[in-house]
Design an enzyme around this catalytic site. Structure first.
Site, mmCIF file in Angstrom:
data_model
loop_
_atom_site.group_PDB
_atom_site.id
_atom_site.type_symbol
_atom_site.label_atom_id
_atom_site.label_comp_id
_atom_site.label_asym_id
_atom_site.label_seq_id
_atom_site.Cartn_x
_atom_site.Cartn_y
_atom_site.Cartn_z
ATOM 1 N N ASP A 51 3.995 -3.587 -13.279
ATOM 2 C CA ASP A 51 4.697 -4.146 -12.124
ATOM 3 C C ASP A 51 3.773 -4.276 -10.920
ATOM 4 O OD1 ASP A 51 7.208 -4.551 -13.233
ATOM 5 O OD2 ASP A 51 7.811 -2.475 -12.914
ATOM 6 N N ASN A 123 9.085 -6.588 -3.353
ATOM 7 C CA ASN A 123 9.715 -5.271 -3.555
ATOM 8 C C ASN A 123 10.368 -4.764 -2.272
ATOM 9 O OD1 ASN A 123 9.494 -4.529 -6.209
ATOM 10 N ND2 ASN A 123 7.829 -3.063 -5.926
ATOM 11 N N ARG A 150 15.825 8.979 13.194
ATOM 12 C CA ARG A 150 14.666 9.872 13.341
ATOM 13 C C ARG A 150 14.376 10.511 11.999
ATOM 14 N NH1 ARG A 150 14.732 11.585 19.359
ATOM 15 N NH2 ARG A 150 16.653 10.509 19.766
ATOM 16 N N ASP A 152 11.265 10.391 8.514
ATOM 17 C CA ASP A 152 9.971 9.931 7.988
ATOM 18 C C ASP A 152 9.830 8.409 8.037
ATOM 19 O OD1 ASP A 152 9.406 12.538 7.487
ATOM 20 O OD2 ASP A 152 9.420 12.389 5.300
ATOM 21 N N THR A 163 14.720 -0.991 -7.709
ATOM 22 C CA THR A 163 14.400 0.005 -8.741
ATOM 23 C C THR A 163 13.072 0.705 -8.467
ATOM 24 O OG1 THR A 163 13.500 -1.826 -10.005
ATOM 25 C CG2 THR A 163 15.685 -1.046 -10.654
ATOM 26 N N TYR A 165 10.588 1.973 -4.913
ATOM 27 C CA TYR A 165 10.622 3.018 -3.870
ATOM 28 C C TYR A 165 12.069 3.350 -3.484
ATOM 29 C CZ TYR A 165 8.265 5.412 0.083
ATOM 30 O OH TYR A 165 7.763 6.325 0.959
ATOM 31 N N ASN A 166 12.855 2.299 -3.299
ATOM 32 C CA ASN A 166 14.255 2.463 -2.913
ATOM 33 C C ASN A 166 15.005 3.425 -3.828
ATOM 34 O OD1 ASN A 166 17.000 1.395 -1.818
ATOM 35 N ND2 ASN A 166 17.075 0.874 -4.002
ATOM 36 N N ALA A 187 14.207 10.762 4.572
ATOM 37 C CA ALA A 187 14.393 12.052 5.228
ATOM 38 C C ALA A 187 14.822 11.945 6.697
ATOM 39 C CB ALA A 187 13.090 12.876 5.121
HETATM 40 P P1 NAP Z 1 2.218 2.750 -7.830
HETATM 41 O O1 NAP Z 1 2.178 3.900 -6.895
HETATM 42 O O2 NAP Z 1 1.324 2.752 -8.992
HETATM 43 O O3 NAP Z 1 3.722 2.455 -8.307
HETATM 44 C C1 NAP Z 1 4.667 3.372 -8.492
HETATM 45 C C2 NAP Z 1 5.505 2.990 -9.717
HETATM 46 O O4 NAP Z 1 6.477 2.009 -9.337
HETATM 47 C C3 NAP Z 1 4.701 2.390 -10.866
HETATM 48 O O5 NAP Z 1 5.124 3.016 -12.038
HETATM 49 C C4 NAP Z 1 5.097 0.929 -10.849
HETATM 50 O O6 NAP Z 1 5.069 0.342 -12.134
HETATM 51 C C5 NAP Z 1 6.523 1.032 -10.388
HETATM 52 N N1 NAP Z 1 7.135 -0.177 -9.839
HETATM 53 C C6 NAP Z 1 6.619 -1.118 -9.007
HETATM 54 N N2 NAP Z 1 7.545 -2.045 -8.714
HETATM 55 C C7 NAP Z 1 8.678 -1.681 -9.371
HETATM 56 C C8 NAP Z 1 9.982 -2.232 -9.464
HETATM 57 N N3 NAP Z 1 10.321 -3.336 -8.791
HETATM 58 N N4 NAP Z 1 10.897 -1.575 -10.214
HETATM 59 C C9 NAP Z 1 10.593 -0.444 -10.875
HETATM 60 N N5 NAP Z 1 9.379 0.121 -10.841
HETATM 61 C C10 NAP Z 1 8.435 -0.490 -10.083
HETATM 62 O O7 NAP Z 1 1.992 1.407 -7.003
HETATM 63 P P2 NAP Z 1 2.164 -0.060 -7.549
HETATM 64 O O8 NAP Z 1 2.194 -0.102 -9.044
HETATM 65 O O9 NAP Z 1 1.194 -0.890 -6.851
HETATM 66 O O10 NAP Z 1 3.638 -0.456 -7.057
HETATM 67 C C11 NAP Z 1 3.928 -0.567 -5.707
HETATM 68 C C12 NAP Z 1 5.318 -0.084 -5.488
HETATM 69 O O11 NAP Z 1 5.383 1.306 -5.668
HETATM 70 C C13 NAP Z 1 5.803 -0.291 -4.071
HETATM 71 O O12 NAP Z 1 6.238 -1.607 -3.863
HETATM 72 C C14 NAP Z 1 6.905 0.729 -3.988
HETATM 73 O O13 NAP Z 1 8.144 0.180 -4.371
HETATM 74 C C15 NAP Z 1 6.552 1.759 -5.027
HETATM 75 N N6 NAP Z 1 6.361 3.055 -4.396
HETATM 76 C C16 NAP Z 1 7.185 4.061 -4.792
HETATM 77 C C17 NAP Z 1 7.124 5.302 -4.173
HETATM 78 C C18 NAP Z 1 8.059 6.360 -4.645
HETATM 79 O O14 NAP Z 1 8.844 6.092 -5.556
HETATM 80 N N7 NAP Z 1 8.042 7.527 -4.041
HETATM 81 C C19 NAP Z 1 6.221 5.535 -3.150
HETATM 82 C C20 NAP Z 1 5.373 4.484 -2.765
HETATM 83 C C21 NAP Z 1 5.473 3.246 -3.392
HETATM 84 P P3 NAP Z 1 3.696 -0.020 -12.910
HETATM 85 O O15 NAP Z 1 3.176 1.297 -13.399
HETATM 86 O O16 NAP Z 1 4.166 -0.897 -14.027
HETATM 87 O O17 NAP Z 1 2.773 -0.700 -11.954
#
Ligand code: NAP
Ligand code: MN
Length: 266
Positions: A51, A123, A150, A152, A163, A165-166, A187
């Site tokens: 993704d 996203n 107020r 993070d 699906t 970060y959200n 938070a």
């Molecule tokens: P990453 O840190 O490697 O991604 C985190 C995970 O989110 C990876 O497993 C990625 O899948 C998955 N992912 C990305 N878009 C998704 C979606 N629309 N639905 C379900 N899973 C999804 O960073 P990245 O791969 O570049 O992805 C960036 C995204 O990570 C950001 O847009 C944000 O949504 C998410 N994120 C999540 C958190 C959290 O959950 N605490 C924190 C920061 C960012 P793949 O392994 O297939 O790439």
């Protein structure tokens, strides 16, 4: 399919990948597709990876409106944006040749920082404190002052971003057939002095959301758009709305959004 015959592959260039992808390139060429080196000449953009790679492919090619995007995964993990696996590329070529595909459209949001040019997000856009102190944001929905947040930070996600970060912050998973966007808290402080809604909320695509930083010495938050951080300091306002742009992807049969959610999470 003459109008859809120029393929651009977006992937991490390495000797290993080139070798792994060579059969794919050959198969595409044998079936009358042209492989182009410049995405501007493409009408189909194929990302190879997960993704994260799909998000980059869309961003680096400028959220093209006149292109179809496709995601191919290379490992065994299911992926929300990737319908194909390296091993079923055959099936993908066959469906494309026989026009046996449906196109689905994913909503995109537009985030405008300090009233300058907009950034597109597939996203989400997130705004987070970059220091150990909380960040304070005034939240407006259209002309309505809604709450003072107020904590993070806040995440504003698209339906397909729901699906990502959200979801980790207990936001709802939203069907991408609904043109809308969702606000989730990171938070929040909630006590006798500070109060927010406390749950995530989903806004109609006709609404506009404004997040204004409150001048309390913490006005250098981190702004994230999908998987990139924006190098902007002194954030005063983030305005978010649904964009007129959509991302068009290919839908295989029996592979609805909810099939993919089930495959990934259940
Ligand atoms: P990453 O840190 O490697 O991604 C985190 C995970 O989110 C990876 O497993 C990625 O899948 C998955 N992912 C990305 N878009 C998704 C979606 N629309 N639905 C379900 N899973 C999804 O960073 P990245 O791969 O570049 O992805 C960036 C995204 O990570 C950001 O847009 C944000 O949504 C998410 N994120 C999540 C958190 C959290 O959950 N605490 C924190 C920061 C960012 P793949 O392994 O297939 O790439
Ligand atoms: Mn990733």
């Amino acid at each position: 399919m003459t109008n859809r015959s120029n393929l651009f592959f977006y992937y991490k260039h390495s000797v290993e990948h080139e070798e792994q992808l060579q059969p794919l390139f050959n198969l595409a060429k044998e079936n009358g597709f042209h492989l182009v080196d410049n995405h501007e000449q493409a009408n189909i953009i194929v990302s190879v990876g997960g993704d994260g790679m799909f998000l980059q492919a869309v961003r680096k090619t400028g959220f093209r409106q006149d292109c179809l995007y496709m995601g191919i995964t290379v490992n065994e993990h299911a992926s929300l944006y990737c319908d194909f696996h390296l091993s079923n590329f055959n099936e993908m070529v066959r469906s494309m040749l026989h026009d046996d595909i449906e196109v689905r459209k994913f909503p995109v949001i537009e985030a405008r920082i300090n009233k300058t040019m907009p950034f597109y997000c597939l996203n989400e856009v997130s705004i987070r404190s970059s220091i150990i102190k909380t960040i304070t944001l005034d939240v407006f929905i259209d002309d309505l002052y809604f709450e003072r947040f107020r904590g993070d930070g806040l995440i504003v996600s698209t339906p397909t971003g729901s699906t990502a970060y959200n979801k980790s912050t207990k936001g709802a998973v939203v069907d991408p057939k609904i043109p809308c966007f969702q606000v989730t808290e990171l938070a929040s402080l909630n006590n006798n002095r500070f109060r927010t809604l406390g749950s995530s909320f989903i806004l109609s695509g006709e609404r506009k959301l404004y997040l204004q930083t409150v001048d309390d010495g913490n006005d250098h938050p981190i702004i994230g758009i999908d998987n990139e951080a924006l190098p902007i300091r002194n954030i005063e306002e983030v305005a978010v709305k649904l964009s007129d742009c959509v991302i068009k992807t290919v839908k295989l049969k029996n592979n609805s959004y909810w099939d993919r959610v089930k495959r990934t999470f259940l």
